[in-house]
Design a protein around this motif. Structure first.
Motif, short mmCIF file in Angstrom:
data_model
loop_
_atom_site.label_atom_id
_atom_site.label_comp_id
_atom_site.label_asym_id
_atom_site.label_seq_id
_atom_site.Cartn_x
_atom_site.Cartn_y
_atom_site.Cartn_z
N SER A 271 41.84 41.15 41.58
CA SER A 271 41.25 40.64 42.82
C SER A 271 42.32 40.25 43.82
O SER A 271 42.18 40.50 45.02
CB SER A 271 40.34 39.44 42.50
OG SER A 271 41.09 38.29 42.14
N SER B 220 37.55 40.00 47.20
CA SER B 220 38.58 39.47 46.32
C SER B 220 38.16 38.13 45.73
O SER B 220 38.31 37.88 44.52
CB SER B 220 39.89 39.31 47.11
OG SER B 220 40.89 38.72 46.32
N MET C 273 35.42 38.54 42.98
CA MET C 273 35.96 38.97 41.69
C MET C 273 36.64 37.82 40.96
O MET C 273 36.48 37.66 39.75
CB MET C 273 36.96 40.12 41.89
CG MET C 273 36.32 41.43 42.29
SD MET C 273 37.56 42.73 42.57
CE MET C 273 38.35 42.82 40.97
#
Length: 346
Positions: A41, A228, A231
């Motif tokens: 991520s 990002s 995740m």
């Protein structure tokens, strides 16, 4: 080479629990897998947009707390005498909420910070992580503060025709983490090879040219930050339901440093880089622990990192790619079949 590394690692890791019976090593692999998902991520920001987030652990910790509190339930007093009561829910619902809440946090931080990129973005992410840590430490009515949230339920997985299966064993959690890492890898791979991914790379390589072509920098970077963060939140949820206990130490800055090391050493901006870096720097402390004192372990850990960055400045995966290309160019060309030497008699 980088296209071969990921499928090869997947096959090896999928078969590993079939002969690895040591629960200690299996536990180390699970924790390593969770932080490798975090590294993937972070690579979405650092590797493909060039934006360094030093507060990435905030999304990891938020995901852990949101998922744990959803599963445990809570009641907390709000301003104006209001009381919020949440009954214990499914860990799977906690996982979904963890992803959604961290995605929202990533979006808000992106909208705020990407208007002033560079060092300002780094400062904003560090400050955000510290604020969240202090909230988790001091809002005792909600988070239990330093006393920690305990007895967090195990993750459940719905299976068609069998209802919900509670993942209690290490092997079950291992395959859950492996499956989530595969999903995260495929999402990142699909994203960076799309038109949106080309826009991210364009901003990283030449922002002025990208802007002149009509790419909206703030929107592109904000979407990358949102995905990002989501995740990282998913990884935090897996962490909470696997360990079944979390406290404000989940926001430790050293976790962010570990993620950055995994990305940079493996090769930022590559799909396989966080996987290779995650396995090396996730399992290296485990390999060193039985043979040397803690102080010596950190010396070797730092020495390995320095050696990798000195010998392979772009990271392990790009170095392997470059070595493969050199070997192909150095391979002597084979003579065409049936060729006859010049001057030979027919």
């Amino acid at each position: 080479m980088s296209r071969v590394i990921a499928p090869l690692l997947l096959v090896v890791l999928a078969l590993l629990p079939l002969w690895l019976k040591d629960p200690y090593l299996l536990n180390a692999l699970i924790i390593t897998g969770i932080f490798t998902l975090c590294a993937m991520s972070l690579n979405l920001l650092l590797g493909f947009t060039g934006q360094l987030s030093l507060g990435h652990v905030a999304f990891f910790g938020i995901g852990a707390y949101v998922s744990a509190l959803t599963a445990l339930g809570f009641d907390v007093e709000l301003p104006f005498g209001l009381v919020l009561v949440v009954e214990p829910g499914s860990p799977l619902l906690g996982f979904v909420l963890a992803v959604l809440v961290t995605a929202l946090c990533g979006y808000l931080i992106g909208r705020l910070a990407f208007r002033v990129r560079g060092a300002y973005f780094v400062i904003v992410t560090i400050s955000f992580a510290e604020v969240v840590r202090l909230v988790a430490l001091n809002w005792v009515d909600l988070t239990q503060g330093p006393l920690a949230l305990t007895s967090i339920p195990n993750m459940v997985l719905p299976l068609p025709g069998l209802g919900e299966t509670v993942l209690r064993t290490k092997m079950q959690n291992y395959y859950l983490v492996l499956g989530m890492a595969v999903v995260g890898y495929l999402v990142v791979a699909q994203l960076v090879t799309s038109r949106f991914g080309r826009a991210m790379r364009g901003l990283q390589q030449n922002e002025s040219l990208a802007l002149s072509l009509g790419i909206n920098a703030t929107r592109t970077l904000t979407v990358a930050a949102t995905l990002s963060a989501a995740m990282a939140g998913a990884a935090g949820s897996l962490y909470a339901h696997y360990l079944r206990i979390i406290d404000p130490d989940v926001f430790l800055f050293s976790y962010t440093v570990t993620m950055v090391i995994m990305v940079v050493a493996g090769g930022k901006g590559t799909l396989a880089g966080p996987l290779v870096g995650g396995l090396i720097f996730g399992l290296l402390p485990v390999a060193l622990r039985p043979v040397m004192a803690p102080e010596a372990q950190w010396i070797v850990y730092g020495g390995v990192l320095i050696a990798i960055l000195f010998l392979m400045p772009q990271g392990i995966v790009p170095a392997l790619d470059a070595l493969t290309r050199r070997l192909r160019r150095a391979r002597p060309a084979k003579s065409a079949p049936g060729a006859v030497e010049a001057g030979a008699n027919p």
